[in-house]
Design a protein around this motif. Structure first.
Motif, PDB file in Angstrom:
ATOM      1  N   ARG A 172      -2.426 -12.609   4.272  1.00 31.61           N
ATOM      2  CA  ARG A 172      -2.135 -14.058   4.243  1.00 31.61           C
ATOM      3  C   ARG A 172      -2.014 -14.677   5.622  1.00 31.61           C
ATOM      4  N   SER A 173      -2.314 -15.937   5.666  1.00 35.63           N
ATOM      5  CA  SER A 173      -2.084 -16.721   6.882  1.00 35.63           C
ATOM      6  C   SER A 173      -1.226 -17.916   6.516  1.00 35.63           C
ATOM      7  N   PRO A 174      -0.296 -18.333   7.369  1.00 33.09           N
ATOM      8  CA  PRO A 174       0.050 -17.754   8.655  1.00 33.09           C
ATOM      9  C   PRO A 174       0.727 -16.394   8.518  1.00 33.09           C
ATOM     10  N   PRO A 175       0.775 -15.623   9.596  1.00 31.02           N
ATOM     11  CA  PRO A 175       1.331 -14.270   9.538  1.00 31.02           C
ATOM     12  C   PRO A 175       2.748 -14.192   8.988  1.00 31.02           C
ATOM     13  N   SER A 176       3.527 -15.273   9.148  1.00 27.80           N
ATOM     14  CA  SER A 176       4.916 -15.232   8.660  1.00 27.80           C
ATOM     15  C   SER A 176       4.976 -15.043   7.142  1.00 27.80           C
ATOM     16  N   LEU A 177       3.872 -15.341   6.440  1.00 26.31           N
ATOM     17  CA  LEU A 177       3.867 -15.172   4.981  1.00 26.31           C
ATOM     18  C   LEU A 177       3.588 -13.720   4.565  1.00 26.31           C
ATOM     19  N   ARG A 178       3.215 -12.903   5.518  1.00 26.68           N
ATOM     20  CA  ARG A 178       2.899 -11.504   5.170  1.00 26.68           C
ATOM     21  C   ARG A 178       4.186 -10.698   5.005  1.00 26.68           C
ATOM     22  N   PRO A 179       4.147  -9.692   4.143  1.00 28.79           N
ATOM     23  CA  PRO A 179       5.363  -8.862   3.973  1.00 28.79           C
ATOM     24  C   PRO A 179       5.569  -7.945   5.176  1.00 28.79           C
ATOM     25  N   SER A 180       6.775  -7.433   5.292  1.00 32.30           N
ATOM     26  CA  SER A 180       7.039  -6.399   6.310  1.00 32.30           C
ATOM     27  C   SER A 180       6.604  -5.057   5.719  1.00 32.30           C
ATOM     28  N   ALA A 181       6.528  -4.046   6.575  1.00 30.78           N
ATOM     29  CA  ALA A 181       6.137  -2.719   6.081  1.00 30.78           C
ATOM     30  C   ALA A 181       7.159  -2.190   5.079  1.00 30.78           C
ATOM     31  N   SER A 182       8.451  -2.458   5.312  1.00 30.29           N
ATOM     32  CA  SER A 182       9.424  -1.930   4.338  1.00 30.29           C
ATOM     33  C   SER A 182       9.320  -2.658   3.004  1.00 30.29           C
ATOM     34  N   GLN A 183       8.942  -3.924   3.024  1.00 31.68           N
ATOM     35  CA  GLN A 183       8.731  -4.623   1.745  1.00 31.68           C
ATOM     36  C   GLN A 183       7.552  -3.994   0.995  1.00 31.68           C
ATOM     37  N   VAL A 184       6.519  -3.614   1.732  1.00 30.58           N
ATOM     38  CA  VAL A 184       5.368  -2.971   1.085  1.00 30.58           C
ATOM     39  C   VAL A 184       5.775  -1.615   0.497  1.00 30.58           C
ATOM     40  N   VAL A 185       6.545  -0.844   1.282  1.00 33.22           N
ATOM     41  CA  VAL A 185       6.990   0.467   0.796  1.00 33.22           C
ATOM     42  C   VAL A 185       7.772   0.302  -0.514  1.00 33.22           C
ATOM     43  N   GLN A 186       8.697  -0.672  -0.519  1.00 39.15           N
ATOM     44  CA  GLN A 186       9.515  -0.905  -1.723  1.00 39.15           C
ATOM     45  C   GLN A 186       8.648  -1.337  -2.907  1.00 39.15           C
ATOM     46  N   LYS A 187       7.703  -2.202  -2.626  1.00 38.36           N
ATOM     47  CA  LYS A 187       6.835  -2.715  -3.699  1.00 38.36           C
ATOM     48  C   LYS A 187       6.022  -1.565  -4.313  1.00 38.36           C
ATOM     49  N   LEU A 188       5.465  -0.708  -3.443  1.00 40.68           N
ATOM     50  CA  LEU A 188       4.643   0.385  -3.951  1.00 40.68           C
ATOM     51  C   LEU A 188       5.479   1.354  -4.783  1.00 40.68           C
ATOM     52  N   VAL A 189       6.668   1.668  -4.294  1.00 33.55           N
ATOM     53  CA  VAL A 189       7.522   2.605  -5.049  1.00 33.55           C
ATOM     54  C   VAL A 189       7.905   2.019  -6.401  1.00 33.55           C
ATOM     55  N   LYS A 190       8.193   0.709  -6.400  1.00 28.54           N
ATOM     56  CA  LYS A 190       8.625   0.080  -7.651  1.00 28.54           C
ATOM     57  C   LYS A 190       7.489   0.033  -8.669  1.00 28.54           C
ATOM     58  N   LYS A 191       6.293  -0.301  -8.203  1.00 31.32           N
ATOM     59  CA  LYS A 191       5.179  -0.515  -9.129  1.00 31.32           C
ATOM     60  C   LYS A 191       4.343   0.738  -9.377  1.00 31.32           C
ATOM     61  N   ILE A 192       4.440   1.724  -8.490  1.00 32.20           N
ATOM     62  CA  ILE A 192       3.689   2.978  -8.695  1.00 32.20           C
ATOM     63  C   ILE A 192       4.720   4.111  -8.642  1.00 32.20           C
ATOM     64  N   PRO A 193       5.477   4.291  -9.744  1.00 29.01           N
ATOM     65  CA  PRO A 193       6.646   5.177  -9.705  1.00 29.01           C
ATOM     66  C   PRO A 193       6.319   6.608  -9.258  1.00 29.01           C
ATOM     67  N   SER A 194       5.089   7.073  -9.522  1.00 32.51           N
ATOM     68  CA  SER A 194       4.786   8.460  -9.150  1.00 32.51           C
ATOM     69  C   SER A 194       4.949   8.676  -7.637  1.00 32.51           C
ATOM     70  N   LEU A 195       4.861   7.581  -6.856  1.00 31.41           N
ATOM     71  CA  LEU A 195       4.970   7.716  -5.405  1.00 31.41           C
ATOM     72  C   LEU A 195       6.366   8.129  -4.970  1.00 31.41           C
ATOM     73  N   SER A 196       7.374   7.779  -5.765  1.00 35.84           N
ATOM     74  CA  SER A 196       8.737   8.103  -5.332  1.00 35.84           C
ATOM     75  C   SER A 196       8.915   9.621  -5.219  1.00 35.84           C
ATOM     76  N   PHE A 197       8.079  10.383  -5.944  1.00 35.23           N
ATOM     77  CA  PHE A 197       8.192  11.847  -5.860  1.00 35.23           C
ATOM     78  C   PHE A 197       7.718  12.367  -4.503  1.00 35.23           C
ATOM     79  N   LEU A 198       6.955  11.533  -3.801  1.00 33.20           N
ATOM     80  CA  LEU A 198       6.488  11.966  -2.477  1.00 33.20           C
ATOM     81  C   LEU A 198       7.604  11.885  -1.446  1.00 33.20           C
TER      82      LEU A 198
END
Ligand SMILES: Nc1ncnc2c1ncn2[C@@H]1O[C@H](COP(=O)(O)OP(=O)(O)OP(=O)(O)O)[C@@H](O)[C@H]1O
Length: 348
Positions: free
Chosen positions: A316-342
């Motif tokens: 997204r633009s402007p960059p301030s609308l983009r998520p942080s890396a930790s937000q991405v990590v949380q989103k992936l774990v929440k929506k792809i539960p198998s990842l939490s086992f990693l």
């Protein structure tokens, strides 16, 4: 952004992994300082080239314990010596299961340097996603790679001190081990310090003294950075968004045949995802999906939607609308539960 904010927790914990700079010592904290003779003998006189980049050649090395390693020899020049020093100093600070590990280095203190790195036998992600690759990377490996790279970025952005902007997140800077776990490499473009303003530096050549040196690679470079020269964490998130599009589509960031950028090919889909908050028709998802995944039993279309949603928000633009890396990590774990086992990327 609401799609992100609704499912994330902020993690402000930070660990200080500063390690002292080694100079002239043989081995400190497992990082060895080698002589040029050592380097020649480790690589059997540079007999096997395993990779090359804009500034370096990478050779297979064999350690005394018979383990393989990779030796990254920087092109000899005063300017590139600074790139080597910067990468060395950053790697000395970093310790993370998804960041390539520094084992040793050679430094002539003037213009030549080499980094001895752990060897990643499956090469880089760009090669693995290539249509000509013998092996098709399975969907569950692709989600794990996205997750692990997000964790590596989260570490450099938020969990180490001082914080680091990688500056060149792309699939050829993501290396894979034998189990397809990923490790981020190439910190030659990295900037240390928060939201660093990069003053474009001129090259040493008088003929090209007006030329500016930008960081980043075609197809991955944040348009905001191209316009302003301001390197920030959000430019890494942009590069990460392109990598996620590559993982889903199996296409290159810049098409070798037509020179078309993946972010442009995907632009319409990205808009629809943002407009609908990720609620897009399965048919559209399938159209964008790497056809080599159709028969993959680990494929889950809801997970594909999540990955596309992550990519869309990161671009997204402007960059301030983009998520942080930790937000991405949380989103992936929440929506792809198998990842939490990693977990946080178990070591082999
Ligand atoms: N530790 C490693 N194990 C295996 N292969 C490696 C390793 N390090 C690098 N390579 C290979 O060499 C390639 C180039 O490495 P790297 O990106 O570090 O070089 P560079 O000169 O900084 O490149 P760039 O042009 O992206 O700046 C990688 O894409 C990968 O294929």
């Amino acid at each position: 952004m609401s799609c992100f904010l609704s499912c994330v927790r902020f993690d402000d914990s930070s660990t200080d992994n500063n390690k002292p700079m080694i100079k002239g010592s043989v081995s400190v904290s497992g990082v060895t300082c080698y002589s040029w003779d050592d380097v020649e003998s480790l690589t059997s006189n540079f007999s096997k080239l395993i990779g090359s980049g804009g500034y370096s050649s990478i050779y297979l090395a064999r350690l005394s314990n018979s383990n393989n390693a990779a030796l990254k020899v920087h092109v000899s020049s005063h300017r590139l010596y600074q790139v080597f020093r910067s990468e060395l100093e950053i790697l000395l600070r970093l310790q993370h299961p998804h960041i390539v590990k520094l084992l040793g280095y050679f430094d002539d203190s003037e213009e030549s340097g080499a980094l001895l790195l752990e060897y990643l036998p499956q090469g880089n992600l760009q090669e693995k996603l290539n249509r000509n690759s013998k092996q098709v990377l399975q969907w569950r490996n692709r989600t794990a790679i996205a997750f692990q790279v997000a964790q590596a970025i989260e570490h450099i952005h938020e969990k180490c001190s001082p914080q680091i902007v990688h500056g060149d997140i792309k699939s050829s800077n993501i290396l894979l081990d034998k189990h397809f776990n990923s490790k981020l490499c190439d910190f030659g473009s990295a900037k240390v310090g928060f939201s660093s303003m990069v003053q474009p530096s001129t090259t040493m050549s008088p003929r090209s003294s007006k030329q500016v040196m930008m960081i980043g690679s075609p197809g991955y470079t944040d348009p905001h950075y191209l316009r302003t020269g301001i390197a920030s964490k959000k430019m890494d998130m942009y590069g990460f968004g392109v990598v996620v599009l590559e993982l889903v589509s199996g296409k290159e960031a810049v098409s070798a045949e037509r020179g078309e950028m993946l972010v442009h090919t995907a632009a319409l889909l990205i808009h629809e995802i943002l407009d609908s908050n990720g609620d897009i028709a399965e048919e559209k998802v399938r159209q964008f999906l790497d056809p080599r995944l159709y028969k993959d039993t680990s494929l889950d279309l809801e997970e594909v939607k999540t990955m596309l949603c992550v990519a869309a928000y990161c671009l997204r633009s402007p960059p301030s609308l983009r998520p942080s890396a930790s937000q991405v990590v949380q989103k992936l774990v929440k929506k792809i539960p198998s990842l939490s086992f990693l977990g946080c990327g178990k070591e082999e």
